[in-house]
Scaffold this motif. Structure first.
Motif, short mmCIF file in Angstrom:
data_model
loop_
_atom_site.label_atom_id
_atom_site.label_comp_id
_atom_site.label_asym_id
_atom_site.label_seq_id
_atom_site.Cartn_x
_atom_site.Cartn_y
_atom_site.Cartn_z
N LYS A 32 0.81 -1.22 0.00
CA LYS A 32 0.00 0.00 0.00
C LYS A 32 0.85 1.27 0.00
CE LYS A 32 -3.94 0.06 0.54
NZ LYS A 32 -5.07 0.10 -0.43
N GLY A 33 2.18 1.10 0.01
CA GLY A 33 3.05 2.27 0.03
C GLY A 33 3.00 3.03 1.34
N LEU A 34 2.79 2.31 2.44
CA LEU A 34 2.68 2.92 3.76
C LEU A 34 4.00 2.78 4.52
CD1 LEU A 34 -0.82 1.50 4.81
CD2 LEU A 34 -0.32 3.67 3.66
N THR A 35 4.30 3.76 5.33
CA THR A 35 5.53 3.74 6.13
C THR A 35 5.19 3.91 7.59
OG1 THR A 35 6.82 4.72 4.33
CG2 THR A 35 7.76 4.83 6.55
N MET A 36 5.67 2.99 8.43
CA MET A 36 5.47 3.11 9.87
C MET A 36 6.53 4.04 10.44
SD MET A 36 3.85 2.41 12.66
CE MET A 36 2.75 1.05 12.19
N PRO A 37 6.13 5.13 11.10
CA PRO A 37 7.12 6.01 11.71
C PRO A 37 7.92 5.28 12.79
CG PRO A 37 4.96 7.07 11.59
CD PRO A 37 4.75 5.63 11.25
N ALA A 38 9.15 5.74 13.02
CA ALA A 38 9.99 5.12 14.05
C ALA A 38 9.37 5.26 15.43
CB ALA A 38 11.38 5.75 14.02
N ARG A 39 8.69 6.37 15.67
CA ARG A 39 8.00 6.60 16.94
C ARG A 39 6.60 7.14 16.62
NH1 ARG A 39 10.87 6.51 21.43
NH2 ARG A 39 9.47 7.95 22.51
N PRO A 40 5.65 6.25 16.30
CA PRO A 40 4.34 6.70 15.83
C PRO A 40 3.51 7.39 16.91
CG PRO A 40 4.32 4.33 16.22
CD PRO A 40 5.75 4.78 16.37
N THR A 41 2.73 8.36 16.47
CA THR A 41 1.70 8.95 17.33
C THR A 41 0.40 8.19 17.09
OG1 THR A 41 0.91 10.54 15.69
CG2 THR A 41 2.77 11.21 17.11
N TRP A 42 -0.55 8.34 18.00
CA TRP A 42 -1.83 7.66 17.80
C TRP A 42 -2.57 8.20 16.58
CZ3 TRP A 42 -3.50 3.18 18.82
CH2 TRP A 42 -3.10 2.49 19.98
N GLN A 43 -2.42 9.49 16.29
CA GLN A 43 -3.08 10.01 15.11
C GLN A 43 -2.49 9.42 13.84
OE1 GLN A 43 -5.95 11.99 15.06
NE2 GLN A 43 -5.82 11.16 12.98
N GLN A 44 -1.17 9.24 13.82
CA GLN A 44 -0.55 8.58 12.67
C GLN A 44 -1.04 7.14 12.53
OE1 GLN A 44 3.52 9.31 13.86
NE2 GLN A 44 3.82 10.86 12.26
N VAL A 45 -1.22 6.45 13.65
CA VAL A 45 -1.72 5.08 13.62
C VAL A 45 -3.14 5.05 13.06
CG1 VAL A 45 -2.40 3.12 15.05
CG2 VAL A 45 -0.22 4.25 15.46
#
Length: 456
Positions: free
Chosen positions: A171-184
């Protein structure tokens, strides 16, 4: 632990819903003790029947007993039953059981009540045990308000975010190294429907103080909320609670698993394993099952820190640990068993006998330097260690707390309070009431507890 000035809580520890589900439970069985008191070289051990404990039971006679001459009579029960039996025996100081499995929720409470034997003298004498190798948050969580040590961990866990690396790549998605809940939440929306029937995320919705309230309380913490402020005022109707719970409920309703109000640890584990969800926020201990031989998602899972908003970290802390009853007739032999069952030596034995992915990890720094363990648990071991090391049981939010605990409040009444509040939250997830209605009822429940503690 933080010293608190307050009236001793009423009664004994409530024995309601189970704590964090750490491993698949096996059927309960009575083994050995049969009501007989310990004596001579024998000790009686009362423990929960999760899979790693059962492996310990199988290995004890041929190794610990053979080396020490100490016979161990085990009573092995499901989690709710074992909590009930432990509280009865330890509260009465009956001395039937020398050792029992207790979590970091019970140990400070039991210690305050005088039910547990202090372990510092044993640790001081037993230099081979290497107490400093125990991860600091684990040591801290098993320490009483008096600063003394009352438990030794068998294994430990925190929480983190698990996700399908292959789905994210597609899907071309990238998980941030330190995700926020909004990013999740944004990622969950984009991953929703990536495969037929696949939902974006799994979050617990099953009632229980150790089910939905465990992950949800970590969300509340990082959104700036707290169950009680430092003066014991209940805060479940605060803007921070409302924001956190609305966020959690909306996320699981819009992009979460089907049947969310009945989904706990086991159901979410199955959902991720079976490809029904793209992400899951839960216990670090789940990784062993996801990466096990025969798992259809082994090698496909990525791991990220517990999502945050206003705090630097938000992962919970939980351990099944060993406590020695103050009334034990055999405390010295009890310590010998406890020190063996939580030792580097036992981890090595378990690794050789049952496989390194199944050792009781999460408690010792040396585990994460062991090349055998690192090789078998390479996908998740570093992230697990980091999550445990960053856990702050005395300071998990943005404000001072009156009692320790990250995913729980370290008071005896929390088992009942947390369970009742969880039922309201689960009803909101099911759409039977609004979040506002759920929190209004929950605030009233919390105020009843606050009255017992305010001003003390």
């Amino acid at each position: 632990m933080r010293t608190q000035s307050r009236r001793r809580p009423r009664g004994v520890l409530a024995t309601a819903a189970a704590g964090t589900l750490i491993a698949p439970l096996l059927s309960g069985c009575w083994v050995g003790a049969g009501g007989a008191g310990s004596g001579g070289d024998a000790i009686n051990v009362l423990m929960v029947n999760n899979s790693q404990m059962v492996e310990l039971q199988k290995l004890t006679a041929d190794h610990f007993t053979k080396e020490t001459g100490i016979k161990v009579n085990f009573t092995v029960l499901p989690e709710n039953d074992v909590r009930d039996k432990i509280s009865q025996d330890f509260a009465n100081q009956a001395g039937q059981y020398d050792v029992a499995t207790l979590s970091n929720y019970e140990i400070p409470i039991y210690a305050k009540n005088g039910w547990l034997k202090e372990m510092d003298p044993y640790v001081a004498e037993d230099t081979a045990y290497d107490q400093q190798d125990i991860l600091e948050p684990m040591r801290q969580s098993l320490t009483g308000e008096d600063g003394k040590l009352y438990g030794q961990p068998f294994y430990g866990e925190s929480s983190f975010l698990m996700y399908r690396k292959d789905i994210f790549a597609e899907k071309g998605l990238t998980m941030p190294a330190r995700p926020t809940w909004q990013q999740v939440a944004d990622l969950a929306a984009k991953a929703d429907g990536a495969r037929p029937g696949m939902k974006g995320i799994c979050l617990r919705g099953l009632p229980g103080w150790g089910e939905v309230m465990a992950p949800l309380t970590t969300v509340v913490n990082t959104f700036g909320g707290t169950w009680f402020d430092k003066d014991w005022k209940a805060r479940l109707d605060s803007p921070e609670w409302k924001k956190a719970v609305n966020f959690y409920v909306d996320l699981v309703r819009e992009h979460g698993e089907s049947g969310a109000p009945q989904a706990g640890f086991a159901e979410c584990l199955n959902n991720l394993t079976q490809g029904k969800v793209a992400m899951w926020y839960d216990a670090t201990s789940a990784a062993g099952s996801l990466e096990a031989d025969g798992s259809p998602v082994a090698g496909k899972i990525g791991y990220a820190p517990a999502p945050v908003e206003e705090t630097e970290s938000s992962g919970w802390l939980y351990t099944w640990a060993w406590g020695i009853q103050n009334a034990s007739r055999n405390p010295d032999n009890a310590w010998k068993f406890v020190s063996w069952a939580s030792s580097k030596e036992y981890e090595q034995l378990a690794g050789e006998k049952v496989g390194w992915s199944n050792i009781p990890a999460g408690k010792r720094a040396s585990t994460y330097a062991n090349p055998d363990y690192r090789a078998e648990a390479s996908a998740f071991q570093e992230m697990t260690k980091l999550a445990i090391e960053q856990a702050r049981p005395d300071d998990p939010g943005v404000q001072p707390r009156p009692a320790p605990g990250i995913q729980f409040v370290g008071i005896p009444e929390f088992t009942d309070l947390g369970t009742k509040v969880s039922q309201e939250i689960s009803a909101a997830i099911a759409g039977r009431q609004s979040v506002e209605e759920a929190l209004k009822k929950s605030q009233q429940l919390a105020e009843e507890i606050a009255e017992e503690y305010e001003g003390r």
